[in-house]
Scaffold this motif. Structure first.
Motif, PDB file in Angstrom:
ATOM      1  N   VAL A  85       0.320  -0.760  -0.272  1.00  0.00           N
ATOM      2  CA  VAL A  85       0.026  -0.223   0.437  1.00  0.00           C
ATOM      3  C   VAL A  85       0.679   1.799  -0.089  1.00  0.00           C
ATOM      4  N   PRO A  86       1.987   1.519   0.902  1.00  0.00           N
ATOM      5  CA  PRO A  86       2.820   2.683   0.809  1.00  0.00           C
ATOM      6  C   PRO A  86       3.312   2.557  -0.174  1.00  0.00           C
ATOM      7  N   GLN A  87       4.367   1.923  -0.743  1.00  0.00           N
ATOM      8  CA  GLN A  87       4.155   1.784  -2.214  1.00  0.00           C
ATOM      9  C   GLN A  87       3.619   2.221  -3.938  1.00  0.00           C
ATOM     10  N   VAL A  88       2.547   2.498  -3.551  1.00  0.00           N
ATOM     11  CA  VAL A  88       1.350   2.221  -4.787  1.00  0.00           C
ATOM     12  C   VAL A  88       1.312   3.306  -4.405  1.00  0.00           C
ATOM     13  N   ALA A  89       0.580   4.500  -2.933  1.00  0.00           N
ATOM     14  CA  ALA A  89       0.780   5.541  -2.596  1.00  0.00           C
ATOM     15  C   ALA A  89       1.824   6.861  -2.963  1.00  0.00           C
ATOM     16  N   GLU A  90       2.826   6.668  -3.015  1.00  0.00           N
ATOM     17  CA  GLU A  90       3.874   6.490  -3.542  1.00  0.00           C
ATOM     18  C   GLU A  90       4.337   7.141  -4.348  1.00  0.00           C
ATOM     19  N   GLU A  91       3.685   6.237  -5.325  1.00  0.00           N
ATOM     20  CA  GLU A  91       4.157   5.874  -7.066  1.00  0.00           C
ATOM     21  C   GLU A  91       2.781   7.079  -8.175  1.00  0.00           C
ATOM     22  N   LEU A  92       1.772   7.209  -7.004  1.00  0.00           N
ATOM     23  CA  LEU A  92       0.484   8.231  -7.055  1.00  0.00           C
ATOM     24  C   LEU A  92       0.805   9.613  -6.740  1.00  0.00           C
ATOM     25  N   ARG A  93       1.182   9.161  -5.766  1.00  0.00           N
ATOM     26  CA  ARG A  93       1.946  10.415  -5.074  1.00  0.00           C
ATOM     27  C   ARG A  93       2.870  11.593  -6.122  1.00  0.00           C
ATOM     28  N   GLN A  94       3.822  11.178  -6.245  1.00  0.00           N
ATOM     29  CA  GLN A  94       4.469  11.316  -7.267  1.00  0.00           C
ATOM     30  C   GLN A  94       4.373  11.446  -8.846  1.00  0.00           C
ATOM     31  N   GLN A  95       3.423  10.756  -9.316  1.00  0.00           N
ATOM     32  CA  GLN A  95       2.237  11.580 -10.653  1.00  0.00           C
ATOM     33  C   GLN A  95       1.634  12.708 -11.117  1.00  0.00           C
ATOM     34  N   GLU A  96       0.976  12.861  -9.392  1.00  0.00           N
ATOM     35  CA  GLU A  96       0.239  13.837  -9.259  1.00  0.00           C
ATOM     36  C   GLU A  96      -0.260  13.979  -7.826  1.00  0.00           C
ATOM     37  N   GLU A  97       0.150  15.060  -7.165  1.00  0.00           N
ATOM     38  CA  GLU A  97       0.480  16.050  -5.440  1.00  0.00           C
ATOM     39  C   GLU A  97      -1.129  15.732  -5.382  1.00  0.00           C
ATOM     40  N   LYS A 149     -12.126  -2.179 -22.740  1.00  0.00           N
ATOM     41  CA  LYS A 149     -11.629  -0.797 -23.482  1.00  0.00           C
ATOM     42  C   LYS A 149     -11.545   0.511 -23.728  1.00  0.00           C
ATOM     43  N   VAL A 150     -12.869   1.510 -22.828  1.00  0.00           N
ATOM     44  CA  VAL A 150     -12.860   2.118 -22.339  1.00  0.00           C
ATOM     45  C   VAL A 150     -12.428   2.999 -21.668  1.00  0.00           C
ATOM     46  N   THR A 151     -11.945   2.228 -20.382  1.00  0.00           N
ATOM     47  CA  THR A 151     -11.779   2.003 -19.437  1.00  0.00           C
ATOM     48  C   THR A 151      -9.867   1.808 -19.456  1.00  0.00           C
ATOM     49  N   PRO A 152      -9.082   2.273 -19.476  1.00  0.00           N
ATOM     50  CA  PRO A 152      -7.485   1.783 -19.388  1.00  0.00           C
ATOM     51  C   PRO A 152      -7.074   1.755 -18.492  1.00  0.00           C
ATOM     52  N   PRO A 153      -6.110   0.667 -18.174  1.00  0.00           N
ATOM     53  CA  PRO A 153      -5.098   0.690 -16.737  1.00  0.00           C
ATOM     54  C   PRO A 153      -4.735   1.551 -16.180  1.00  0.00           C
ATOM     55  N   ILE A 154      -4.503   2.194 -14.832  1.00  0.00           N
ATOM     56  CA  ILE A 154      -4.149   2.582 -14.611  1.00  0.00           C
ATOM     57  C   ILE A 154      -2.353   2.566 -14.563  1.00  0.00           C
ATOM     58  N   THR A 155      -1.659   3.592 -14.891  1.00  0.00           N
ATOM     59  CA  THR A 155      -0.683   3.724 -15.443  1.00  0.00           C
ATOM     60  C   THR A 155       0.555   4.533 -14.046  1.00  0.00           C
ATOM     61  N   THR A 156       1.400   4.571 -13.875  1.00  0.00           N
ATOM     62  CA  THR A 156       2.074   5.309 -12.638  1.00  0.00           C
ATOM     63  C   THR A 156       3.863   5.554 -13.209  1.00  0.00           C
ATOM     64  N   GLN A 157       4.968   6.094 -12.945  1.00  0.00           N
ATOM     65  CA  GLN A 157       5.953   6.015 -13.281  1.00  0.00           C
ATOM     66  C   GLN A 157       6.492   5.937 -11.885  1.00  0.00           C
ATOM     67  N   SER A 158       7.547   5.147 -11.646  1.00  0.00           N
ATOM     68  CA  SER A 158       8.501   4.929 -10.191  1.00  0.00           C
ATOM     69  C   SER A 158      10.038   4.952 -11.019  1.00  0.00           C
ATOM     70  N   SER A 159      11.077   4.592 -10.222  1.00  0.00           N
ATOM     71  CA  SER A 159      12.561   5.118  -9.902  1.00  0.00           C
ATOM     72  C   SER A 159      12.558   4.499  -9.188  1.00  0.00           C
ATOM     73  N   GLY A 160      12.239   4.496  -8.723  1.00  0.00           N
ATOM     74  CA  GLY A 160      12.969   2.611  -7.515  1.00  0.00           C
ATOM     75  C   GLY A 160      12.986   2.651  -6.702  1.00  0.00           C
ATOM     76  N   SER A 161      12.669   3.885  -6.029  1.00  0.00           N
ATOM     77  CA  SER A 161      12.998   4.012  -4.422  1.00  0.00           C
ATOM     78  C   SER A 161      12.131   4.484  -3.568  1.00  0.00           C
ATOM     79  N   ILE A 162      11.448   4.311  -2.735  1.00  0.00           N
ATOM     80  CA  ILE A 162      10.049   4.939  -2.171  1.00  0.00           C
ATOM     81  C   ILE A 162      10.453   5.833  -1.040  1.00  0.00           C
ATOM     82  N   ILE A 163      10.001   6.959  -0.414  1.00  0.00           N
ATOM     83  CA  ILE A 163       9.919   7.652   0.398  1.00  0.00           C
ATOM     84  C   ILE A 163       8.488   7.756   1.420  1.00  0.00           C
TER      85      ILE A 163
END
Length: 257
Positions: A57-69, A168-182
């Motif tokens: 859960v914390p990993q995904v939360a950080e990915e989402l936060r980095q993508q959009e605050e 088809k009308v709902t694409p997957p959630i895509t995030t970018q991560s650098s491999g380091s979680i804060i």
């Protein structure tokens, strides 16, 4: 001699370009794609659930936060976290059937308003945010507490496996991560310059029932004392030059005072 020198310069330049290329590749962010798993929609209410395999859960939360605050994010927790945006809520939950996975529930404001239990959300979200969402002048009787507990605390709508058209009308959630979680530190609720806040505790929300707002800033302000420099008087330093001597016709010597 000149040919050897040019060859050496070429070798050095090629080596430098290769090093820069490898360094650039190592710094690129990895793309993560989380597929749609469940969906529900009833009028203006909409909620979608995605699966993040082998992510906490914390990993995904950080990915989402980095993508959009987010406007607000709950305290770091391994079981569940909330990220609040102006038009949607992310409710991250550890899958009880596959603890190594995280379920990402994305709901619009109307779904949260009509289905979620306000008292449950109080353990994670600031009261001011809930007042704006639920409208303090109205009452909402929702019992819902998230997708993983939908069989116990049922929503007013029913989730179902998405059809091919819905996928088809709902694409997957895509995030970018650098491999380091804060990892966020365990700190009391606070407000930053941009107005984002974080609240909540690791304790179960059923044991909390209220939010404690920090007032350290006001307290420290009241304790401040204005420090004024102490008054001081200055005296003219004594002169180190030899005394001035005036010689008169009478033969007397007068010493300067």
């Amino acid at each position: 001699m000149v040919t050897r020198l040019l060859t050496s310069v070429k070798v050095i330049l090629i080596g430098a370009l290769l090093a820069l290329t490898l360094a650039g590749c190592g710094g690129e962010a990895a793309e993560n794609s989380y597929p749609l798993e469940s969906i529900t929609q009833n009028g203006q209410q909409q909620s979608k659930v995605y699966r993040a395999e082998n992510k906490t859960v914390p990993q995904v939360a950080e990915e989402l936060r980095q993508q959009e605050e987010p406007k607000e994010i709950s305290k770091t927790d391994t079981e569940r976290m909330f990220l609040v945006y102006p038009d949607k809520w992310y409710h991250l939950q550890k899958d009880p059937k596959k603890p190594e996975d995280t379920l990402i529930e994305v709901s619009n404001n109307e779904f949260v308003r009509q289905n979620y239990s306000p008292s449950f959300l109080e353990g994670y979200i600031l009261a001011s945010v809930l007042d704006n969402l639920f409208d303090s002048h109205k009452r909402y009787d929702g019992k819902y507490r998230g997708y993983t507990e939908r069989d116990i605390y049922r929503p007013k709508t029913t989730y179902h496996t998405p059809t091919a058209q819905e996928k088809k009308v709902t694409p997957p959630i895509t995030t970018q991560s650098s491999g380091s979680i804060i990892k966020r530190s365990d700190r009391p609720s606070s407000t930053s310059n941009s107005g984002k806040t974080s609240v909540g505790t690791n304790e179960s929300p059923t044991k909390k029932g209220k939010i404690v707002k920090s007032s350290d800033e006001g307290a420290s302000y009241n304790k401040r004392k204005e420090i004024r420099p102490s008054s001081s008087s200055f005296s003219r330093p004594q002169s180190n030059s030899p005394p001035r001597v005036n010689s008169g016709g009478s033969g007397k010597i007068t010493k300067r005072r």
